[in-house]
Structure formats: C-alpha cells, structure tokens
Write an enzyme that holds these catalytic residues in place. Structure first.
Site, PDB file in Angstrom:
ATOM      1  N   LEU A  47      49.491  27.403  -6.754  1.00 36.83           N
ATOM      2  CA  LEU A  47      50.637  27.971  -7.461  1.00 36.83           C
ATOM      3  C   LEU A  47      50.206  29.311  -8.044  1.00 36.83           C
ATOM      4  O   LEU A  47      49.080  29.450  -8.524  1.00 36.83           O
ATOM      5  CB  LEU A  47      51.089  27.038  -8.595  1.00 36.83           C
ATOM      6  CG  LEU A  47      51.961  25.844  -8.239  1.00 36.83           C
ATOM      7  CD1 LEU A  47      52.141  24.950  -9.465  1.00 36.83           C
ATOM      8  CD2 LEU A  47      53.320  26.272  -7.704  1.00 36.83           C
ATOM      9  N   ASP A  48      51.098  30.296  -8.036  1.00 34.04           N
ATOM     10  CA  ASP A  48      50.799  31.586  -8.653  1.00 34.04           C
ATOM     11  C   ASP A  48      50.485  31.397 -10.133  1.00 34.04           C
ATOM     12  O   ASP A  48      50.977  30.449 -10.766  1.00 34.04           O
ATOM     13  CB  ASP A  48      51.995  32.526  -8.520  1.00 34.04           C
ATOM     14  CG  ASP A  48      52.257  32.916  -7.076  1.00 34.04           C
ATOM     15  OD1 ASP A  48      51.327  32.848  -6.273  1.00 34.04           O
ATOM     16  OD2 ASP A  48      53.418  33.276  -6.773  1.00 34.04           O
ATOM     17  N   PRO A  49      49.684  32.291 -10.727  1.00 31.84           N
ATOM     18  CA  PRO A  49      49.426  32.205 -12.168  1.00 31.84           C
ATOM     19  C   PRO A  49      50.717  32.152 -12.990  1.00 31.84           C
ATOM     20  O   PRO A  49      50.786  31.446 -13.998  1.00 31.84           O
ATOM     21  CB  PRO A  49      48.630  33.481 -12.459  1.00 31.84           C
ATOM     22  CG  PRO A  49      47.915  33.757 -11.174  1.00 31.84           C
ATOM     23  CD  PRO A  49      48.881  33.359 -10.088  1.00 31.84           C
ATOM     24  N   ALA A  51      53.443  30.736 -12.189  1.00 31.74           N
ATOM     25  CA  ALA A  51      54.183  29.499 -11.954  1.00 31.74           C
ATOM     26  C   ALA A  51      53.666  28.342 -12.797  1.00 31.74           C
ATOM     27  O   ALA A  51      52.500  28.282 -13.176  1.00 31.74           O
ATOM     28  CB  ALA A  51      54.121  29.141 -10.474  1.00 31.74           C
ATOM     29  N   ARG A 190      59.151  34.080  -3.897  1.00 26.46           N
ATOM     30  CA  ARG A 190      59.213  35.508  -4.222  1.00 26.46           C
ATOM     31  C   ARG A 190      59.785  36.297  -3.053  1.00 26.46           C
ATOM     32  O   ARG A 190      60.448  37.317  -3.250  1.00 26.46           O
ATOM     33  CB  ARG A 190      57.831  36.038  -4.622  1.00 26.46           C
ATOM     34  CG  ARG A 190      56.887  36.257  -3.475  1.00 26.46           C
ATOM     35  CD  ARG A 190      55.630  36.953  -3.916  1.00 26.46           C
ATOM     36  NE  ARG A 190      54.733  36.044  -4.609  1.00 26.46           N
ATOM     37  CZ  ARG A 190      53.699  36.452  -5.323  1.00 26.46           C
ATOM     38  NH1 ARG A 190      53.442  37.724  -5.464  1.00 26.46           N
ATOM     39  NH2 ARG A 190      52.907  35.582  -5.907  1.00 26.46           N
TER      40      ARG A 190
END
Length: 317
Positions: A47-49, A51, A190
């Site tokens: 997961l992206d930071p 998220a 995104r």
C-alpha cells in the site's frame, strides 16, 4: 563487531493488519514482525504510504501462499481531488497544474466515471512499485527518469460515486468526489483519478485512499500496530498469536481434500497420489488444499485427469 542478527520464532499464519497513513508497507511489516518476534514474514502487495487499511501479512510457511493474495481482488474507498494534478498522482506529490472546476457538475463527473467500469486498460504510474530492469519505477521517477510503460488490462467490477463536493460547496478552487472501487489485481486507483482528471480536462489526484478488503480479508477483522503493541506491553510475543489466521487462510477459497495416512506420506515427499475424491471435488487443473487424516494442512495441489493429486506448494513440516 557486527549487528546481532534478528532470528525470531518459527511462526506460521496470517495477520490481517490495519496499516496507518504516513508509513510504508515494509515499515508496517517490520514492526509487526518484531511485535510477534517472528523469524520470517512478508506482505501481500504494498500500500502507498498515503494509504490506510487492510494489509495481510504472511508469517513463516504462509508466505508460500502469498501469491494468492497478490492475485486477489481488492476493494477501496478513495477521495479524488479534481482541478489539481500532482507529480505522483496523489497528495504526497508536488502540484503540477491547476485548472478551474467552477462549472464542473456531479452529473458530468458521474457520466465520465462510466469510462472506468468493466474491462479497461491502464498505463501504470511512474510512481508505482512495478519494476523496470530490476528497479521499482518510483525510484526511477525520483531520479527524474521516465520509462515507457505498456497499458495493462484490469477489471473494475464496481465504481460507485459516493459523494461529490463542488468547488462552490467547498469554497475552494478544487472539487472532490468520494468513490468506492472493487477491482482486479494490478488496478491503480491513482491512475483512475489521473485518467478521470484528464478526461474532464481539469487534472486530478488521490487525496485519500483506504483499502477495505484484500481477497477474503476485510477491515472488520484487521488489527492495528498500536493495538498489538498495547496488548503485548512488556509481555511475551506469544500472547499475540491468537490474532493469526491459519496458514491456509490465503487459499481458503480452494476446495479441501483429506488424504489417508499412506497417501499423505508420499504426497509430503512431493509425489502425485491417486485418490477417488478427485472426481467428486473438481475437474482437471483445479487447485485444492490438501490435509492429512489428522487435519494438518500439507499444501496445495493440482488435480490431474487420471485422478491424481499433484503437489504444487508444500509446507516444510
């Protein structure tokens, strides 16, 4: 002297972690690994930071089945900011362009979202974790390097518009929409936001992203690092073990077959074994979970056309 190597316990199972914002998936993994004092662990898709939400972690032998979670469908809730595009496609990136959205209506946005349902093609972001010649794209992007990426086929099963907030309502020079997305593996939220912004001619980025589910694992069953740390306190790591799901949890959707003692013995050695259950359980090529007569999970196997159970991934013990 060098640093003492972290060893930890031989621990098997799956933890459904709730990842907080402003931390990487690997940071979350390492903290959980230390809380459980586990020797081996891995996450099942970063997961992206930015998220938050469901991040299944596999410990020990469960890591052998993490690919099933990487391949699983995901569900997200996200907020798109319309009128502002960023370098990274999310709120962590520098603002690239701003466009007026004063005349943008909910009806226009709703109609545009129709283009992102069903089978679609996406060009992965340069700030994704996909690799090019062994290097994650986001590392190349931070060096100012852009490489050509092929469009990939993904499926958006559901894309719900939950709420639209116009620039007038917000009193800002941007608009927002909240969406819920149920999608196949490899779908970048995104990219949906950026492509929507391009279609509307105003630019867009993700300002909030929350993963609600990853395969069979949902946020109602997730536990945070803070909860784990508070529960353990100064005590032993073993008191957290009740949070772990069984080793076969990543493949729980597969049919189950139980082998008698003799067949189980040869199966554990890596041999395909005959079993009459094959013809009742599935068809040639189907994958199954395999257990012995004591209900111990042995691994996953493929059913063959001649009634055999052929091992594909076996547990070490």
């Amino acid at each position: 002297m060098g640093r003492k190597r972290f060893k930890g316990r031989a621990l098997d199972g799956v933890l459904v972690l709730h990842k907080d914002a402003a931390m990487t998936s690997n940071d979350a993994l390492q903290q959980a690994k230390r809380l459980f004092f586990a020797a081996k662990a891995g996450h099942t898709g970063a997961l992206d930071p930015l998220a938050t939400g469901v991040l299944p972690l596999c410990f020990g032998e469960a890591t052998k089945f993490s690919q099933y979670l990487l391949d699983a469908d995901k569900r997200y809730k996200s907020t798109f900011c319309l009128g502002v595009s960023t370098e990274t496609g999310d709120a962590d990136g520098e603002v690239r362009e701003r466009h007026s959205v004063s005349s943008l209506s909910e009806a226009t946005v709703a109609q545009a979202l129709d283009n992102f349902r069903g089978d679609i093609k996406q060009v992965p972001s340069m700030y994704s974790a996909l690799k090019h010649n062994g290097q994650p794209l986001y590392k190349l992007a931070r060096q100012g390097i852009t490489v050509e990426r092929e469009a990939r086929d993904v499926t958006v099963y559901e894309l719900k518009l939950l709420e639209f907030r116009s620039a007038q309502v917000l009193g800002e020079d941007y608009a927002e929409l909240d969406v819920e997305v149920f999608c196949s593996k490899g779908t970048y939220i995104r990219s949906i936001a950026e492509d929507l912004g391009e279609l509307l001619g105003c630019g867009a980025h993700v300002s909030m992203l929350h993963r609600m589910a990853a395969g069979p694992f949902v946020e109602a069953n997730a536990v945070s690092l803070q909860q784990l740390a508070a529960e353990r306190g100064e005590g032993l790591a073993e008191q957290l073990d009740h949070h772990l799901l069984p080793t076969d949890a990543p493949v729980a959707q597969l049919a189950r077959i139980e082998l008698p003692e003799e067949s189980a013995y040869y199966f554990k050695l890596g041999n395909a074994v005959m079993d009459a259950q094959v013809y009742r359980i599935g068809d040639e090529g189907d994958m199954v979970r395999v257990f012995d007569s004591a209900e111990r999970f042995l691994g996953v196997a493929e059913l063959t056309d001649d009634g055999r159970v052929a091992p594909k991934r076996l547990l070490a013990n």
